[in-house]
Design an enzyme around this catalytic site. Structure first.
Site, mmCIF file in Angstrom:
data_model
loop_
_atom_site.group_PDB
_atom_site.id
_atom_site.type_symbol
_atom_site.label_atom_id
_atom_site.label_comp_id
_atom_site.label_asym_id
_atom_site.label_seq_id
_atom_site.Cartn_x
_atom_site.Cartn_y
_atom_site.Cartn_z
ATOM 1 N N ALA A 68 -3.208 19.503 -6.414
ATOM 2 C CA ALA A 68 -2.042 19.457 -5.154
ATOM 3 C C ALA A 68 -1.156 18.580 -5.394
ATOM 4 C CB ALA A 68 -2.978 19.276 -3.485
ATOM 5 N N ALA A 69 -1.273 17.194 -5.058
ATOM 6 C CA ALA A 69 -0.502 16.233 -5.764
ATOM 7 C C ALA A 69 0.192 16.149 -6.831
ATOM 8 C CB ALA A 69 -1.583 14.555 -5.609
ATOM 9 N N LYS A 70 -0.415 16.642 -7.829
ATOM 10 C CA LYS A 70 -0.238 16.351 -9.383
ATOM 11 C C LYS A 70 0.770 18.005 -9.736
ATOM 12 C CE LYS A 70 -1.661 12.810 -10.520
ATOM 13 N NZ LYS A 70 -0.247 10.959 -10.279
ATOM 14 N N ASP A 101 0.938 -1.543 0.141
ATOM 15 C CA ASP A 101 -0.217 0.099 -0.325
ATOM 16 C C ASP A 101 0.801 1.202 0.186
ATOM 17 O OD1 ASP A 101 -2.045 2.101 -0.157
ATOM 18 O OD2 ASP A 101 -2.599 1.362 2.047
ATOM 19 N N TYR A 126 -5.870 16.018 -5.647
ATOM 20 C CA TYR A 126 -5.117 15.726 -6.738
ATOM 21 C C TYR A 126 -4.168 16.645 -7.666
ATOM 22 C CZ TYR A 126 -4.547 13.496 -11.122
ATOM 23 O OH TYR A 126 -4.634 12.423 -12.489
#
Length: 226
Positions: free
Chosen positions: A140-142, A47, A138
């Site tokens: 923020a992450a990308k 995970d 999403y």
């Protein structure tokens, strides 16, 4: 000579398409994921939201492969919704899997990649360069993957090849578990993940001294780019 390639998220979606492309090229893909990949592909269950476990799995994969020529961080997830409506633990899991695990896997792979002068390919998104509503986690992450990869390319110049791939929407199961309002409509124009996988393999295959820094791969009529 076949290359040893570590692919996160290789059991489905773009990751599985990269595994297919790698096998066709005669390379040796190795998958880190929560579910098994296609038959015959070695893998470790992990995970990726547990970044320390992601690092340990990466080191174990490198040991089993006997070295490493490339890493493709294709694992990713999204749970769209307004910031106040997405549970904090879900929001943070998106950022962890998409961004922090990307860094964790690459960090653990760096000694082997440096020894081989290998290549790293990170997977961002067109929503890593264009922000939209109901996608704060999403985006923020990308956006983070974009910044991380550009900084990493500067940091590792001359030691490891680093490529940022920015895909548009693809025909995968990525959208299956979303609320209906967030699923692509029947007339949505989505790219074949095999097309993006081909671009990934192009980047992985660059010789020492040649850097492909960034690739945007999307359907011709992608609405989220530019």
């Amino acid at each position: 000579m076949s290359r040893a390639l570590l692919i996160t998220g290789g059991s489905s979606g773009l990751g599985a398409a990269v595994v297919d492309a790698a096998r066709r090229s005669g390379d040796r893909p190795y998958v880190i994921d929560r579910r098994p990949p296609q038959d015959g592909v070695p893998w470790l269950e992990c995970d990726l939201a547990d970044t320390r476990a992601a690092e340990a799995a990466t080191r174990k994969a490198v040991a089993e492969l006997g070295g490493l020529d490339g890493v493709v961080t294709a694992a990713g997830m999204d749970v769209p919704g307004r910031l106040g409506d997405v549970a904090a633990e879900v929001w943070e899991r998106v950022v962890t899997v998409d961004l922090l695990a990307t860094a964790a896997v690459i960090r653990a792979a760096l000694p082997a990649l440096t020894e081989a002068h290998g290549n790293v390919v990170t997977i961002a998104s067109t929503l890593g360069v264009k922000a939209v509503s109901d996608a704060t986690a999403y985006c923020a992450a990308k956006f983070g993957v974009v910044g991380f990869t550009r900084a990493l390319a500067a940091e590792l110049a001359g030691q490891v090849g680093v490529t940022l791939v920015v895909p548009g929407g693809m025909r995968t199961r990525f959208f299956d578990d979303r609320d209906e309002q967030y699923k692509p409509g029947p007339d949505a124009i989505l790219n074949d993940p095999a097309n993006v996988a081909a671009a990934v393999m192009f980047a992985v295959g660059q010789p020492r001294g040649c850097a492909v820094r960034e690739l945007v791969v999307c359907a011709e009529r992608e609405t989220s780019y530019p």
